[in-house]
Each structure stands twice: as structure tokens, then as C-alpha cells.
Design an enzyme around this catalytic site. Structure first.
Site, PDB file in Angstrom:
ATOM      1  N   GLY B  41       0.827  -1.197   0.000  1.00  0.00           N
ATOM      2  CA  GLY B  41       0.000   0.000   0.000  1.00  0.00           C
ATOM      3  C   GLY B  41       0.860   1.246   0.000  1.00  0.00           C
ATOM      4  N   HIS B 267     -21.222   8.720   4.965  1.00  0.00           N
ATOM      5  CA  HIS B 267     -20.933  10.156   4.945  1.00  0.00           C
ATOM      6  C   HIS B 267     -22.180  10.927   4.527  1.00  0.00           C
ATOM      7  CE1 HIS B 267     -18.991  13.937   4.162  1.00  0.00           C
ATOM      8  NE2 HIS B 267     -17.856  13.466   4.599  1.00  0.00           N
ATOM      9  N   SER B 285     -17.135  17.512   0.251  1.00  0.00           N
ATOM     10  CA  SER B 285     -16.422  17.568   1.529  1.00  0.00           C
ATOM     11  C   SER B 285     -17.282  18.067   2.680  1.00  0.00           C
ATOM     12  CB  SER B 285     -15.213  18.481   1.403  1.00  0.00           C
ATOM     13  OG  SER B 285     -14.701  18.743   2.684  1.00  0.00           O
ATOM     14  N   ARG B 338     -20.736  12.659  11.691  1.00  0.00           N
ATOM     15  CA  ARG B 338     -21.283  12.127  10.446  1.00  0.00           C
ATOM     16  C   ARG B 338     -22.418  11.148  10.644  1.00  0.00           C
ATOM     17  NH1 ARG B 338     -15.479  11.379   7.472  1.00  0.00           N
ATOM     18  NH2 ARG B 338     -15.275  13.592   7.038  1.00  0.00           N
ATOM     19  N   HIS B 408     -18.516   5.515   2.986  1.00  0.00           N
ATOM     20  CA  HIS B 408     -17.355   6.370   2.811  1.00  0.00           C
ATOM     21  C   HIS B 408     -16.089   5.805   3.448  1.00  0.00           C
ATOM     22  CE1 HIS B 408     -15.022   9.955   2.595  1.00  0.00           C
ATOM     23  NE2 HIS B 408     -14.942  10.084   3.891  1.00  0.00           N
TER      24      HIS B 408
HETATM   25  C1  FAD Z   1     -13.522  10.838  -1.156  1.00  0.00           C
HETATM   26  C2  FAD Z   1     -12.854  10.733   0.179  1.00  0.00           C
HETATM   27  C3  FAD Z   1     -12.577  11.877   0.905  1.00  0.00           C
HETATM   28  C4  FAD Z   1     -11.945  11.799   2.152  1.00  0.00           C
HETATM   29  N1  FAD Z   1     -11.668  12.947   2.827  1.00  0.00           N
HETATM   30  C5  FAD Z   1     -11.005  12.870   4.007  1.00  0.00           C
HETATM   31  C6  FAD Z   1     -10.620  14.057   4.703  1.00  0.00           C
HETATM   32  O1  FAD Z   1     -10.880  15.178   4.271  1.00  0.00           O
HETATM   33  N2  FAD Z   1      -9.957  13.928   5.870  1.00  0.00           N
HETATM   34  C7  FAD Z   1      -9.617  12.710   6.379  1.00  0.00           C
HETATM   35  O2  FAD Z   1      -8.993  12.665   7.428  1.00  0.00           O
HETATM   36  N3  FAD Z   1      -9.978  11.575   5.729  1.00  0.00           N
HETATM   37  C8  FAD Z   1     -10.644  11.623   4.570  1.00  0.00           C
HETATM   38  N4  FAD Z   1     -10.984  10.470   3.920  1.00  0.00           N
HETATM   39  C9  FAD Z   1     -10.537   9.183   4.434  1.00  0.00           C
HETATM   40  C10 FAD Z   1      -9.060   8.965   4.101  1.00  0.00           C
HETATM   41  O3  FAD Z   1      -8.762   9.551   2.868  1.00  0.00           O
HETATM   42  C11 FAD Z   1      -8.682   7.503   4.038  1.00  0.00           C
HETATM   43  O4  FAD Z   1      -9.180   6.814   5.115  1.00  0.00           O
HETATM   44  C12 FAD Z   1      -7.166   7.356   4.036  1.00  0.00           C
HETATM   45  O5  FAD Z   1      -6.592   8.171   3.069  1.00  0.00           O
HETATM   46  C13 FAD Z   1      -6.758   5.932   3.834  1.00  0.00           C
HETATM   47  O6  FAD Z   1      -5.367   5.871   3.670  1.00  0.00           O
HETATM   48  P1  FAD Z   1      -4.610   4.506   3.615  1.00  0.00           P
HETATM   49  O7  FAD Z   1      -3.180   4.829   3.450  1.00  0.00           O
HETATM   50  O8  FAD Z   1      -4.996   3.674   4.778  1.00  0.00           O
HETATM   51  O9  FAD Z   1      -5.189   3.744   2.337  1.00  0.00           O
HETATM   52  P2  FAD Z   1      -5.342   4.175   0.799  1.00  0.00           P
HETATM   53  O10 FAD Z   1      -4.968   5.559   0.542  1.00  0.00           O
HETATM   54  O11 FAD Z   1      -6.684   3.705   0.371  1.00  0.00           O
HETATM   55  O12 FAD Z   1      -4.252   3.306   0.077  1.00  0.00           O
HETATM   56  C14 FAD Z   1      -4.374   1.949  -0.126  1.00  0.00           C
HETATM   57  C15 FAD Z   1      -3.128   1.473  -0.836  1.00  0.00           C
HETATM   58  O13 FAD Z   1      -3.108   0.058  -0.835  1.00  0.00           O
HETATM   59  C16 FAD Z   1      -2.862  -0.438  -2.129  1.00  0.00           C
HETATM   60  N5  FAD Z   1      -3.517  -1.735  -2.205  1.00  0.00           N
HETATM   61  C17 FAD Z   1      -4.786  -2.060  -1.852  1.00  0.00           C
HETATM   62  N6  FAD Z   1      -4.968  -3.380  -2.005  1.00  0.00           N
HETATM   63  C18 FAD Z   1      -3.809  -3.897  -2.443  1.00  0.00           C
HETATM   64  C19 FAD Z   1      -3.370  -5.203  -2.768  1.00  0.00           C
HETATM   65  N7  FAD Z   1      -4.152  -6.270  -2.627  1.00  0.00           N
HETATM   66  N8  FAD Z   1      -2.105  -5.352  -3.220  1.00  0.00           N
HETATM   67  C20 FAD Z   1      -1.266  -4.284  -3.343  1.00  0.00           C
HETATM   68  N9  FAD Z   1      -1.632  -3.046  -3.020  1.00  0.00           N
HETATM   69  C21 FAD Z   1      -2.882  -2.853  -2.581  1.00  0.00           C
HETATM   70  C22 FAD Z   1      -3.377   0.609  -3.064  1.00  0.00           C
HETATM   71  O14 FAD Z   1      -2.688   0.503  -4.283  1.00  0.00           O
HETATM   72  C23 FAD Z   1      -3.026   1.877  -2.298  1.00  0.00           C
HETATM   73  O15 FAD Z   1      -1.689   2.217  -2.581  1.00  0.00           O
HETATM   74  C24 FAD Z   1     -11.611  10.535   2.674  1.00  0.00           C
HETATM   75  C25 FAD Z   1     -11.896   9.390   1.951  1.00  0.00           C
HETATM   76  C26 FAD Z   1     -12.522   9.468   0.710  1.00  0.00           C
HETATM   77  C27 FAD Z   1     -12.841   8.212  -0.008  1.00  0.00           C
END
Ligand code: FAD
Ligand code: FES
Lengths: 247, 646
Positions: B41, B267, B285, B338, B408
Site C-alpha cells: 500500500g 458520509h 467535503s 457524520r 465512505h
Molecule cells: C472521497 C474521500 C474523501 C476523504 N476525505 C477525508 C478528509 O478530508 N480527511 C480525512 O482525514 N480523511 C478523509 N478520507 C478518508 C481517508 O482519505 C482515508 O481513510 C485514508 O486516506 C486511507 O489511507 P490509507 O493509506 O490507509 O489507504 P489508501 O490511501 O486507500 O491506500 C491503499 C493502498 O493500498 C494499495 N492496495 C490495496 N490493495 C492492495 C493489494 N491487494 N495489493 C497491493 N496493493 C494494494 C493501493 O494501491 C493503495 O496504494 C476521505 C476518503 C474518501 C474516499
């Protein structure tokens, strides 16, 4: 809406590609361009017509930069300031024929159908698109005030999503706008000033090395950039580059 | 229950993390070079962890399914990131952020983890600014803040409507700097398909090169899962098309416990569904709730006339509008958390006051435009308004936006202890993929904070406490039996899938399943709906494995095959969600059981029986999973009914 689609099909990087023609019917003008392709693919699969058309996409909200189709001769299609995933079918007319191609540029080889390899962009960033700080041991965030104007200009440049539309629409396949967006972001900020010269030199030489062409100021990149990043940033890049070369 | 040890350090809350760091074991620089860490990830959590671990001297292998690490779905976060900096001098503090997060999570999160999160939150902002992240600033050149739901202070830092993008690009550039140095080896367009466990410890992964279809074995002394949430189980969500729960599901099947799967966040401010061809939902947002006012018509006949297209919202007189959040929750108004805002919207629409298709409410900026002027509103929300207009073809400066709740975020995820280690030694889970910190409901702008806290400031420490024992473990060749077996599991599953050759496309199936999940395990759940879900999802699983059709071959770029594997997992995850929701006979945060509500329709917790984290243990294909409980102990916060009225 009923539409005729002429889509570039190519089995893999080395195969010879060609256009295939398909039709889709009853498309809602409120659906997005990629949703229209989803409908086509479902039809190709379930009616046993062909293997589905491959295209890159992920966020479908115009921010990840993964999607990118060359539609009727324009990167991301006819609408201004949007990515392919944000393009809606209401921009087309019933009965239209739509030609869909991948980005065509030497540094972006085709992987399959409409999917291209853009790792050349990652290589440019790896060459210097950062401030060299490690995690931890840094000053308080408010220790260095930055004028709102500079911060805003840096943000304008930093809005680049790395989709490659600039390269695809440039007759020289130049990546100047992409590189400029990063260089200009940092050039407007105090952070990383000490390495500014190295940064610009390394990024530009990597850009040349991975095969992007030269900029001849045609401005197509700015016109087609889904984030409307201004070519003024290219001017900034040039200034930074020459300053780095002189001393 | 003996199996769950959350390893919370001794000492008073505010000293736990510093005590831990003072006492933990470290790995010296010469030994770090001999150790490989796999990070799956490249979102905020994975990219920040990869970069930080590599800076420290470990060898890192980083995986993502997109063509570039910069495209992880963290990029889509709009609104902002919380930090207890108290730059606004409005009474914020580490304790208050900690308190708001626990309360916002409806008292279902672990105190020690949340306190640490609040404690390191300030460092995150420092780090990002040092990287050149262009946060919004005031005219004096200092950082600007805004408010988010569930808080009475302004502690949210933002970069226009693209905060996630800018934070991720910061982490991505730190990652690429390490790629350039050769300390991180990057595997983009690679999907993890299995975990390799050797002698009870996580020692590697099996991944598929998505361009060639080749199945690869990778060794690591430790494995970090940073693969995001499983919200896409619902098909329609604000997640990216490729977001999935598969890596989490694979490690669950290898023995990592899965916690609180029923806690999903809905959301309140998303663009309503408009057709059955729709592939995803777009978030507007939460920051919009700073200035936008939410309402529906007071009179049913007005709502009906609007739905029939006979009336426009601007024609409804002020006194005929029901600003139901301001009415029900005067203290927090439009800025309630939310879960509360989402349920209130559903309640109004179910009662017949919805607009648009009937499943929508208004988010109105007329007052804000009068008060601040169009220019200021444009500066604050311009890109969001533009996005709305592109999708809906309506101008929100002139007519109120329409919004409706959508899936969300998933609070549930892989169970981790204080060190972010799962129940499999050497296997860690960070970011949205784990269950920690947000309890039953996440506050806005706290996911970005948690992802970066985990990746920059927590995991790089805690993982050393484990790896210190591993400095003499040589790199394994991947010819060991465990690697061969794990690969064999993957190939036989793919072969089975390719051979089905049924009639239906994967999307067809996913849509059908997602709709059922929304109906039965969505915003409001009942014993009956959940029991029905358990039966129905089993049938669906069977149907999937007989009816689905995957064209092309496994040895090529094949998105249909990728999707199929993810959807197969979603159906199973859905089952566990329903099971967890059925077990939890209470309402809390994002989990609303209709049987358990107060007279005013608010969620009613049952602290006596359910003040625990559920942690499910996989017991094999044909057996039901076993429930373990981590009791939650509140030593520093007085547990209360959440109250956003006064
Ligand atoms: C539209 C939207 C708006 C948001 N706005 C906000 C905000 O304003 N403030 C806030 O705090 N939070 C917000 N959130 C929530 C927040 O963005 C996410 O919870 C957070 O960014 C998740 O980060 P992460 O690093 O855990 O995962 P992600 O950013 O989802 O990254 C997942 C990674 O895992 C990789 N991956 C997945 N499965 C596999 C696999 N099987 N093999 C290899 N790689 C894999 C993907 O390629 C990616 O690189 C928002 C979410 C969304 C959807
Ligand atoms: S799919 Fe992310 S920008 Fe289009």
C-alpha cells in the site's frame, strides 16, 4: 443516446493495434464517459462479442490522474478543465461517432488497448521532486511564515495530478508542464531552497533521459491540462534552470 | 480471550508513549541493512511508513495496484487533517483532541492508542510543511484552520479542497527519494494475493504482476498491510474503483483477527444516486457544513411538489424550511458528527420530506453568500462547487446542492495491538486497514491524521521492538515450502475462477451484492435484516462461483480477473459484517440497530454488555468464525451518552 465507438485495440505492448467499431444504445446523458465504457464492456462480455476494452481509472473524481483517454483527437475529450472520468455524456449528441485512443507518446508505451505505462513520470520525481528531509527532527510548522500569495501560487502548481495529458497533447511529447509544476511549487516556497539548483538540473536531465521531447512553446499542454495549470510555470522552470546552469 | 493482548504500556495516559519509546528495543544501523520489510500500500499510511523505514536504513519493498504510488486513494481526501496545534488559541489541546475522538467514536476505541494519535498529531503538520506541502495560509503567512464535525475548535489544516492529494504527494515524494537511493524497491501494478507465514511469523507475500499476470514470491522479515478500507463491498461508495478488502481478508484467513467489521461510516454529504449505470458516488467535503445549511421542506406537499418538478427550492419561504440539524442539535447544528447527520437525513427522507428523487436533502449556501459574498465562498469551496456542477449540471451558487449519505469509510479492520501488530507476529496493519483509533465512528479529518501518524511516527518505532529479535534471521530464499504452498493456493483459486465460464460479468454481480448489503447491513439494521443477509450472502457466494464469467486469460493484463478476486472477497466480508452487526445488540456510532434507539431516535448504546472490541478469528471455510472480545477500559474519560444538543 445511441453512439458509435471507434476504439483502439491492441493485445499487448508488441502487438499491432487497430481500431474496432462498436455501438452502444440508450446511454443516459447523465452518465460519465467511463460509465458509458462500463456499459460497453458489460455488453462485450455478456453477449460474447469480444474481450472488454482495457482502460486505466481509479478514483473517478478527477484527482488520482489514473484515467486518460484521447477522445476525438483531444486529451480527456471535449470538455475543458476535466479528466476523462469527469467527462459526461451530455457533452455528446445522439448518433455521434466517438474515436477513442490511448495517450500516444514514446515515453508512454502501450500496455494494452488504452492503457499506457507512465512510470517515466515517477522516474522524474525520483530524480529530485522533493525536499530532502527525513521524518522527524523538523521545526514547528509555523516557524517559517509564507506569504499567502506564494503559498497559493505553489498550490496552483502542486495541483498537477500527473495524468500525462500534457505529454499526450504535445506534438513533441514534452513533459515540460509536468516538470514545471513540481519545480515551480518548490520555487515559490522557502523549504528546499538549498537544493533548488540540483533539483531542477536533475529533473530536467532525467526528463531528457527517459525520452520526452523539447518544449517549443505551442501551449497545447496548458489548453488540455485537466487542472488548467498555467504555462507560466514553464517560464518559472526555465528561469530556475538557467540560474542553475550559470553558477 | 487470553489470546488478545493489547500491550498497552504502563503508566499514566500522557506518559505511556514516551515510556514505551524509552524502553523499547531498537535495531542498530548496521543490522537494519540486513532486514527487509514489505509494505503493501502506498496511501498516506503505506507511503509514509515506507519512506520513514527506508530513511532509517531498512530495506523496503513497497507494493501498490495502481501504475504509480501517487494514485492511492488517499489522494481523493478533500477536506483536511486534524492536529492539536491550538494555533487558533481556541482552547484546543492534546487532551481535547483525544476526548473528541473517543466521544466521536461513541466510546468504542482504545484510550491509549487515541491519546498517542492526538499526541503525535502536531508533528505531522510540522513534517508535511517541511516537505513543502502547500497548506492554506492566512495573510500574515501563518497556517489557516477550519472546523470539522464533532469539534468545537478549529483544528483542521487544509490545502484547498485537495488536502489528501497534497499530503499524499508529500509522502510520495519522500518515498520516491528513497526509491532513488535504492532503499525502497517499488512494485507498482502489483497486487498482493496471499500472505506467507513461516513458523507462525509473517515472512512474505505472494503478488501478481498485473501487467504480465506472473505470480511472484516476496520475502520480508516483517509485512505491513496498508491497503485501505473495504467500503467498496457496497459497490457504490466514495472509494476508488480498485479499493478493496482483499489483503485484509487474506491475512484474516491466515490467522489475523478481524475487528468490528460492522462499523462502517456513511458520509452525510455525497451527491445522490442518479441512475443504475452509476459506478461510484462522489463526496462533497464535510467542510461544506461549515457554511452550508442543511434543510428539507417543512410541509410534505412542498416536498412532493419539488419532487414532481413543480416547485423550486428557492421558492420555498424561509419559515417553510426545516433546518432539521439546527433544530435537533442546537449546540453543534450542521456540524454534528457524520453518523448523526446521516441518520437525520435518512429519517427526513423516509418520512417523506426528501427532495430530488426522494432520497436527497438540500445543502444551501444562500446565507453564506449573503454574509460573506460570493468571492469568499468561491475561494473556500470553488473547486467543490465546480465538481458538483460538472456532475449534476446545476449551479450551486444559484440553487442549493442536493446531497444524500453514502458509504465512505470503514472503522472496522484488522485487529492490532498498541504496537500496530496483528495477531500474527511480524504482521502489522496501519491506516484505514486496521481497526484502531476511531471506535464506532470516525470524525472528519481524522483518517489522514491517523494514516500519517501510523506511518511516520508510530510504526517505524514499534516495528523495531519486534525486528530487534530478527537481526540474526537470514533472508529466506522463496523456495521454502511455505512460499510454494501459498503460491499454490493463489494459482488454484485463479484457475478455478477462470474456469467457471458462466454468463454474468463481475460488475453485474458486484452491483447486485452491493445493493443487498446496503439494504440489509446499511444505515439501519435489524435482527431480521441481518439474519436475512447471512442466508442471502451464502447463496450469493455460491452463485458467484457458478455464474461468473471472466474473459481473457490469467497470463495477461486482465482487469476482469482482478475485480473478480476482489468481489469474491467482498461477499465473504459482507457475511462477517452482518454477523458482527447481528452480534452487537446495541446502536453505537455508525452501527445503528433499529431495535436500540432512544425515544428521540438517537443511537442507544449498551455499555454493560458491549463495551468491547469484537475480534473475529477465522476457523476455516465450513466453520463459523470465533468471536474474541477486547474489553475497553476507560480510565481517563467519563463515559457518557453522546450529546450534541447542548
Ligand atoms: C472521497 C474521500 C474523501 C476523504 N476525505 C477525508 C478528509 O478530508 N480527511 C480525512 O482525514 N480523511 C478523509 N478520507 C478518508 C481517508 O482519505 C482515508 O481513510 C485514508 O486516506 C486511507 O489511507 P490509507 O493509506 O490507509 O489507504 P489508501 O490511501 O486507500 O491506500 C491503499 C493502498 O493500498 C494499495 N492496495 C490495496 N490493495 C492492495 C493489494 N491487494 N495489493 C497491493 N496493493 C494494494 C493501493 O494501491 C493503495 O496504494 C476521505 C476518503 C474518501 C474516499
Ligand atoms: S480516475 Fe482518477 S482522475 Fe480519473
Amino acid at each position: 443516446m445511441d453512439l458509435t465507438l471507434k476504439i483502439w485495440r491492441q493485445a499487448n505492448a508488441t502487438a499491432k493495434g487497430k481500431f474496432e467499431t462498436y455501438t452502444v444504445k440508450n446511454i443516459s446523458p447523465d452518465s460519465s464517459f467511463l460509465e458509458m465504457l462500463d456499459i460497453l464492456n458489460q455488453q462485450l462480455i455478456e453477449d460474447n462479442i469480444a474481450t472488454p476494452v482495457c482502460f486505466d481509472h481509479d478514483c473517478r473524481e478527477g484527482i488520482c490522474g489514473m484515467c486518460g483517454l484521447y477522445i476525438n483527437g483531444r486529451a480527456h475529450g471535449p470538455d475543458k478543465g476535466v479528466t476523462t472520468c469527469q467527462l459526461h455524456m451530455r457533452k455528446f449528441k445522439d448518433g455521434d461517432t466517438i474515436v477513442i485512443e490511448p495517450w500516444r507518446a514514446k515515453p508512454f508505451p502501450i500496455i494494452k488497448d488504452l492503457v499506457v505505462d507512465r512510470t517515466a513520470f515517477d522516474k522524474i520525481i525520483a530524480a529530485g521532486g522533493y525536499v530532502s528531509v527525513n521524518t522527524g527532527g523538523i521545526p514547528d510548522a509555523n516557524a517559517i511564515p509564507i506569504s499567502k500569495k506564494d503559498a497559493d501560487t505553489a498550490m496552483d502548481a502542486a495541483a498537477c495530478i500527473g495524468c500525462g495529458a500534457c505529454v499526450a497533447s504535445c506534438k513533441n511529447a514534452s513533459a515540460m508542464l509536468f516538470v514545471a509544476a513540481k519545480v515551480s511549487q518548490f520555487a515559490h516556497l522557502p523549504q528546499g531552497k538549498v537544493e533548488a539548483k540540483e533539483r531542477v538540473k536533475n529533473m530536467v536531465s532525467k526528463m531528457d533521459e527517459v525520452g520526452f521531447g523539447n518544449c517549443t512553446n505551442t501551449g497545447a499542454c496548458e489548453a488540455e491540462c485537466p487542472k488548467e495549470i498555467s504555462i507560466l510555470h514553464i517560464a518559472k522552470l526555465n528561469r530556475e534552470f538557467f540560474a542553475a546552469k550559470i553558477c | 480471550m487470553a489470546k488478545l493482548n493489547s500491550k498497552i504500556p504502563e503508566g499514566p495516559l500522557s506518559r505511556k508513549w514516551s515510556n514505551y519509546k524509552a524502553e523499547q528495543r531498537l535495531v542498530n544501523p548496521a543490522n537494519k541493512r540486513k532486514i527487509d520489510v514489505i509494505v503493501v500500500g502506498t496511501g498516506l499510511a503505506g507511503a509514509s511508513a515506507s519512506a520513514s523505514l527506508a530513511e532509517m536504513g531498512f530495506n523496503v519493498k513497497t507494493f501498490c495496484y495502481q501504475d504509480s504510488p501517487r494514485r492511492a486513494h488517499s489522494i481523493a481526501a478533500q477536506g483536511g487533517i486534524n492536529a492539536a496545534k491550538n494555533y487558533q488559541n481556541d482552547g484546543d489541546s492534546v487532551y481535547r483532541l483525544f476526548y473528541d475522538t473517543i466521544k466521536g467514536g461513541d466510546y468504542r476505541a482504545r484510550e491509549a492508542n487515541v491519546y498517542r494519535l492526538a499526541e503525535v498529531s502536531g508533528l505531522i503538520i510540522d513534517q508535511c510543511v517541511a516537505q513543502g506541502v502547500p497548506f492554506a495560509r492566512e495573510y500574515g503567512g501563518l497556517l489557516d484552520n477550519r472546523s470539522f464535525g464533532g469539534a468545537q475548535v478549529s483544528r483542521t489544516f487544509y490545502a484547498r479542497g485537495q488536502t489528501g492529494q497534497q499530503l499524499l504527494l508529500g509522502a510520495y515524494s519522500a518515498l520516491m527519494r528513497q526509491v532513488n537511493k535504492g532503499t525502497v524497491k517499488l512494485f507498482s501494478r502489483h497486487e498482493m494475493l496471499n500472505l506467507v507465514v513461516v513458523d507462525g511469523k509473517a515472512r512474505g507475500i505472494i503478488a501478481r504482476d498485473m501487467v504480465t499476470g506472473k505470480i511472484e514470491r516476496h520475502f520480508g522479515h516483517a509485512v505491513v498491510i496498508a491497503t485501505g478500507g473495504y467500503g467498496n463491498a457496497f459497490f457504490l461508495s466514495t472509494n476508488a474503483m480498485g479499493s478493496n478488502g482483499s489483503a485484509a481478508w487474506q491475512v484474516y484467513k491466515k490467522g489475523a483477527f478481524f475487528s468490528n467489521p460492522a462499523y462502517v461510516q456513511i458520509h452525510p454529504t455525497c451527491i445522490p444516486v442518479h441512475g443504475d449505470f452509476q459506478s461510484k458516488l462522489t463526496l462533497m467535503s464535510e467542510s461544506l457544513r461549515n457554511d452550508g445549511r442543511i434543510w428539507v421542506p417543512k410541509k410534505k406537499e412542498d416536498a412532493e411538489a419539488i419532487r414532481a418538478g413543480k416547485l423550486k427550492p428557492t421558492q420555498i419561504a424561509e419559515e417553510d424550511r426545516d433546518y432539521y440539524l439546527e433544530r435537533r442539535y442546537p449546540a453543534f447544528g450542521n456540524l454534528v458528527p457524520r453518523d448523526v447527520a446521516s441518520r437525520a437525513a435518512k429519517e427526513r427522507c423516509d418520512a417523506g420530506y426528501g427532495v430530488g428523487s426522494g432520497l436527497a436533502v438540500y445543502l444551501d449556501f444562500a446565507d453564506a453568500i449573503n454574509r460573506l459574498g460570493r468571492k469568499v465562498v468561491e475561494e473556500r469551496y470553488g473547486n467543490l462547487f465546480q465538481m458538483y456542477e460538472k456532475i449534476v449540471d446545476d449551479n450551486p451558487y444559484e440553487t442549493p446542492m442536493m446531497i444524500y449519505p453514502a458509504i465512505h469509510y470503514t472503522m472496522g479492520g484488522i485487529w492490532v495491538d498498541y504496537e500496530l501488530m496483528t495477531t500474527i507476529p511480524g504482521l502489522y496493519a496501519i491506516g484505514e486497514a486496521n481497526f484502531s483509533d476511531h471506535g464506532a465512528n470516525r470524525l472528519g479529518a481524522s483518517a489522514l491524521m491517523q494514516g500519517l501518524a501510523d506511518g511516520y511516527f508510530v510504526l517505524p518505532y514499534t516495528i523495531q521492538n519486534y525486528l530487534a529479535d530478527d537481526i540474526l534471521t537470514p533472508r529466506m530464499t522463496t523456495n521454502e515450502k511455505e512460499f510454494v504452498d501459498a503460491e499454490e493456493e493463489v494459482t488454484s483459486r485463479i484457475d478455478r475462477m477462470m474456469q467457471i465460464n458462466g454468463k454474468l460479468s463481475v460488475d453485474h454481480f458486484h452491483k447486485k451484492f452491493g445493493l443487498q448489503l446496503w439494504d440489509l447491513v446499511g444505515m439501519a439494521r435489524t435482527k431480521e435484516s441481518l439474519e436475512k443477509a447471512l442466508v442471502s450472502f451464502k447463496e450469493m457466494r455460491k452463485a458467484f462461483w457458478t455464474d461468473i464469467k471472466i474473459p481473457g486469460s490469467k497470463d495477461e493484463f486482465n482487469p476482469e480477473l482482478e475485480k473478480a478476486a476482489r468481489v469474491a472477497d467482498f461477499i465473504e466480508i459482507g457475511e462477517l459484517m452482518a454477523r458482527d452487526a447481528l452480534m452487537r445488540e446495541e446502536s453505537c456510532g455508525g452501527h445503528f440497530r433499529e431495535e436500540h434507539q432512544t425515544e428521540e431516535g438517537e443511537a442507544q448504546r449498551n455499555d454493560e454488555k458491549y463495551m468491547f472490541v469484537s475480534a473475529w478469528e477465522y476457523k476455516g471455510e465450513s466453520q463459523e468464525p470465533e468471536l474474541h472480545k477486547e474489553e475497553l477500559i476507560y480510565e481517563n474519560i467519563k463515559v457518557a451518552q453522546r450529546n450534541y444538543k447542548k
